[in-house]
Design an enzyme around this catalytic site. Structure first.
Site, PDB file in Angstrom:
ATOM      1  N   SER A 196      -3.022  -7.787   2.803  1.00 55.35           N
ATOM      2  CA  SER A 196      -3.338  -7.593   4.234  1.00 55.35           C
ATOM      3  C   SER A 196      -3.801  -8.911   4.849  1.00 55.35           C
ATOM      4  O   SER A 196      -3.507  -9.219   6.007  1.00 55.35           O
ATOM      5  CB  SER A 196      -4.430  -6.537   4.401  1.00 55.35           C
ATOM      6  OG  SER A 196      -3.978  -5.298   3.973  1.00 55.35           O
ATOM      7  N   HIS A 235       0.849  -1.204   0.000  1.00 53.56           N
ATOM      8  CA  HIS A 235       0.000   0.000   0.000  1.00 53.56           C
ATOM      9  C   HIS A 235       0.882   1.250   0.000  1.00 53.56           C
ATOM     10  O   HIS A 235       0.626   2.194  -0.740  1.00 53.56           O
ATOM     11  CB  HIS A 235      -0.885   0.036   1.249  1.00 53.56           C
ATOM     12  CG  HIS A 235      -1.937  -1.034   1.313  1.00 53.56           C
ATOM     13  ND1 HIS A 235      -2.122  -1.828   2.414  1.00 53.56           N
ATOM     14  CD2 HIS A 235      -2.865  -1.429   0.406  1.00 53.56           C
ATOM     15  CE1 HIS A 235      -3.127  -2.662   2.201  1.00 53.56           C
ATOM     16  NE2 HIS A 235      -3.586  -2.459   0.978  1.00 53.56           N
ATOM     17  N   ARG A 247      -1.859  -6.128  -8.628  1.00 52.70           N
ATOM     18  CA  ARG A 247      -0.625  -6.901  -8.419  1.00 52.70           C
ATOM     19  C   ARG A 247      -0.452  -7.978  -9.472  1.00 52.70           C
ATOM     20  O   ARG A 247       0.651  -8.279  -9.897  1.00 52.70           O
ATOM     21  CB  ARG A 247      -0.647  -7.570  -7.034  1.00 52.70           C
ATOM     22  CG  ARG A 247      -0.584  -6.617  -5.885  1.00 52.70           C
ATOM     23  CD  ARG A 247      -1.083  -7.251  -4.614  1.00 52.70           C
ATOM     24  NE  ARG A 247      -2.492  -7.611  -4.748  1.00 52.70           N
ATOM     25  CZ  ARG A 247      -3.249  -8.032  -3.754  1.00 52.70           C
ATOM     26  NH1 ARG A 247      -2.730  -8.196  -2.563  1.00 52.70           N
ATOM     27  NH2 ARG A 247      -4.523  -8.315  -3.949  1.00 52.70           N
ATOM     28  N   LYS A 262     -16.933  -3.951  11.655  1.00 49.63           N
ATOM     29  CA  LYS A 262     -17.228  -5.027  12.619  1.00 49.63           C
ATOM     30  C   LYS A 262     -16.363  -6.265  12.410  1.00 49.63           C
ATOM     31  O   LYS A 262     -16.027  -6.960  13.343  1.00 49.63           O
ATOM     32  CB  LYS A 262     -18.709  -5.411  12.534  1.00 49.63           C
ATOM     33  CG  LYS A 262     -19.606  -4.380  13.179  1.00 49.63           C
ATOM     34  CD  LYS A 262     -21.001  -4.921  13.451  1.00 49.63           C
ATOM     35  CE  LYS A 262     -21.912  -3.804  13.892  1.00 49.63           C
ATOM     36  NZ  LYS A 262     -22.453  -3.043  12.746  1.00 49.63           N
TER      37      LYS A 262
END
Ligand code: PNS
Length: 167
Positions: free
Chosen positions: A130, A19, A92, A43
């Site tokens: 991530s 990022h 990517r 959440k």
């Protein structure tokens, strides 16, 4: 030269070096780059949107034309509020492309004045996500070179795992 404001939206849960690589590239190309952290998925996220935005602010302190915000609702609405003409997304591999293209088409349908620009991160981040960072972090694996040091520290703290060196 034309002034171009770009928005770089994402979940950033957590921000990775991939990022940051894209943010640095975008900051060179656009007059202003707004990194926009999605709140919708709060959440189910590991970090709150405020924590993710804080990590991104720490990591982009040296880039004066980069600003970090969080948003909820439609990305195109937030982009309009920022007066952004461009939405920046990282690609990517070919596997990213289908999802990204679908999103870009849909965003164009929602707001035809917003252009999506795809950029590639450095090749060494082509396999980085991530999701994998969260998984490796939770299993106590090495994250050197994958996330900034302060992100790694927060990650270990959040997941309650020791660093590989402590083991
Ligand atoms: O990092 P991600 O999870 O790939 O980012 C996805 C993101 C935040 C760019 C996308 O989910 C998004 O824009 N969400 C906001 C809601 C929205 O506008 N949905 C319509 C997308 S076509």
């Amino acid at each position: 030269m034309k002034q171009v404001v770009a928005i770089y939206p994402g979940s950033f849960d957590p921000p990775t070096n991939g990022h940051l690589d894209l943010i640095e590239r975008g900051a060179k190309l656009f007059t202003e780059l707004v990194v926009a952290v999605l709140r919708n998925s709060e959440k189910t996220a590991l970090f709150t949107a405020d924590e993710r935005a804080e990590m991104l602010r720490e990591c982009t302190r040296g880039l004066p034309n980069v600003r970090v915000e969080s948003f909820e609702g439609l990305m195109v609405d937030f982009a309009r509020g920022c007066k952004a003409q461009v939405v920046l997304r990282g690609v990517r591999a070919v596997s990213d492309y289908e999802y990204e293209l679908q999103m870009a088409w849909m965003n164009r349908q929602l707001d035809s004045s917003l252009e999506t620009v795809f950029m590639m991160p450095a090749g060494r981040y082509a396999y980085l996500s991530s999701k994998l960072v969260r998984e490796i972090g939770s299993l106590g694996g090495k994250l050197d070179g994958l996330v900034p040091a302060q992100v790694e520290e927060r990650l270990r703290h959040r997941l309650g795992v020791a660093t590989p060196a402590d083991k």
